[in-house]
Design an enzyme around this catalytic site. Structure first.
Site, short mmCIF file in Angstrom:
data_model
loop_
_atom_site.label_atom_id
_atom_site.label_comp_id
_atom_site.label_asym_id
_atom_site.label_seq_id
_atom_site.Cartn_x
_atom_site.Cartn_y
_atom_site.Cartn_z
N ASP A 16 0.97 -1.09 0.01
CA ASP A 16 -0.05 0.10 -0.01
C ASP A 16 0.85 1.34 0.03
O ASP A 16 0.62 2.11 -0.51
CB ASP A 16 -0.80 0.14 1.34
CG ASP A 16 -1.89 1.07 1.23
OD1 ASP A 16 -2.63 1.30 0.26
OD2 ASP A 16 -1.75 2.06 2.26
N LYS A 99 11.71 0.51 4.59
CA LYS A 99 12.03 0.64 6.00
C LYS A 99 11.15 -0.40 6.90
O LYS A 99 9.86 -0.48 6.57
CB LYS A 99 12.17 1.66 6.83
CG LYS A 99 10.58 2.46 6.63
CD LYS A 99 9.97 2.24 8.23
CE LYS A 99 8.42 2.55 8.10
NZ LYS A 99 7.59 1.80 8.90
N ASP A 179 7.50 -1.49 12.92
CA ASP A 179 6.71 -0.80 11.94
C ASP A 179 6.85 0.60 12.30
O ASP A 179 7.83 1.38 11.98
CB ASP A 179 5.28 -1.44 12.05
CG ASP A 179 4.39 -0.72 10.81
OD1 ASP A 179 3.88 0.09 11.17
OD2 ASP A 179 4.63 -1.24 9.57
#
Length: 342
Positions: A16, A99, A179
């Site tokens: 996404d 990342k 995250d």
């Protein structure tokens, strides 16, 4: 002097973030062009290709075998980064990895060694650091506007995601620390230096998914400045940091994911009240892509950024270790500036 041709980039995965931010920025990038996108789902690759005007490739390995591709952007789930970044490097492709670059220090060391052995660029998509708002904050701090820095704090948290979101997949490197926790960790490194000690940490693990969904960490700089970090998947949205000094305070309230056409809100709290601090709008995704293209062409240094990426995963690993140790066994760790980057 004739400008070099753009770097031809292939994309592994249809994440996404790639659709919303990275690929639109790549389409605007002068030094690079989107050549192809690969997915395990041919239908998904076709949709991406139609939207962004590139070729669809059925499968990741097929894209790595494509001789028309100079470099690869790895937009796969975190737990797949190490494998496919390594395969791309072995296929002779320069690599930009979403990342966090990897999930642990062993994977980081292996990828660094592979990149150096093959003479290829390896970069992490540390896009938020490219935004000029952080330079504005740093300039204010260095000018003495807030006096001596006494405390740094940062938070990145989002509301719960759908139950099938890959962030809840332990086997794919899910969890809040890797995250959203990436941002406050790297913000602390940006302002307090790369040598940070973990004083303590907490992580709350969801009993059904087995991934961490909330946590905090207390760090300390070499000069003794504490940093308090908050992260999670169970919160109202927040993405900011503040530096609190002996004479004032600076606050960045959209520090990590500002829209490319919006000036981020910065505030200075001083003896005379609160006032805004001007910072320009910026497409931070486009900036990191330009840097990557420049690194591939040989006129942008990328090794310092790779050292920062490695130090970041070391610090995240140390936070996780601190959170899993018993309270009576207080844990601390120094994050050094060395590592596998030569």
């Amino acid at each position: 002097m004739t400008a070099p041709p753009p770097v031809r980039v292939g994309v592994l995965g249809c994440a996404d973030v790639a659709r919303r931010r990275t690929l639109p920025a790549l389409a605007r990038c002068v030094g690079a062009e989107l050549a192809a996108v690969a997915s395990r789902s041919p239908a998904k690759a076709d949709r991406f290709a139609a939207e962004f005007g590139c070729r669809a490739v059925p499968g990741y390995q097929a894209l790595l075998s494509d001789e028309d591709i100079d470099a690869v952007y790895v937009a796969l789930p975190t737990g797949m980064h190490a494998e496919w970044a390594a395969r791309a490097l072995m296929a002779g492709k320069h690599v930009l990895v979403e990342k966090p670059m990897v999930v642990n220090t062993a994977e980081a060391s292996a990828l660094c060694d592979l990149a150096h052995a093959n003479g290829l660029v390896l970069m992490e998509n540390r896009m938020f650091a490219e935004h000029p708002q952080h330079r504005v904050v740093r300039d204010r701090v260095e000018s003495g506007a807030i006096g001596d820095v006494q405390v740094f704090s940062a938070a990145m948290a989002i509301p719960p995601r759908p139950v099938d979101d890959i962030r809840y997949r332990r086997d794919l490197g899910g969890g809040a620390l890797l995250d959203v926790g990436y941002y406050p960790v790297h913000a602390a490194m940006m302002f307090l230096g790369r040598r940070l000690r973990v004083v303590g940490a907490t992580l709350r693990t969801d009993p059904f998914t087995g991934v961490d969904v909330a946590g905090t960490a207390l760090l300390e700089s070499e000069s003794g400045v504490p940093a308090h970090l908050t992260l999670g998947f169970e919160h109202a949205y927040r993405a900011g940091y503040e530096l609190w000094g002996s004479a004032g305070r600076l606050r960045a309230e959209r520090a990590f994911t500002p829209p490319p056409d919006t000036a981020p809100p910065l505030w200075f709290d001083g003896p005379d009240g609160t006032s805004p601090v001007d910072a320009p709008a910026c497409d931070q995704f486009a900036r990191v892509l330009e840097r990557f293209a420049g690194a591939v062409r040989g006129y942008v240094d990328w090794r310092a950024a790779l050292r920062t990426a490695v130090d970041g995963i070391r610090l995240i690993t140390a936070i996780r270790a601190a959170a899993t140790r018993p309270l009576h066994g207080r844990y601390s760790s120094a994050i050094g500036a060395g590592g596998p980057v030569r």
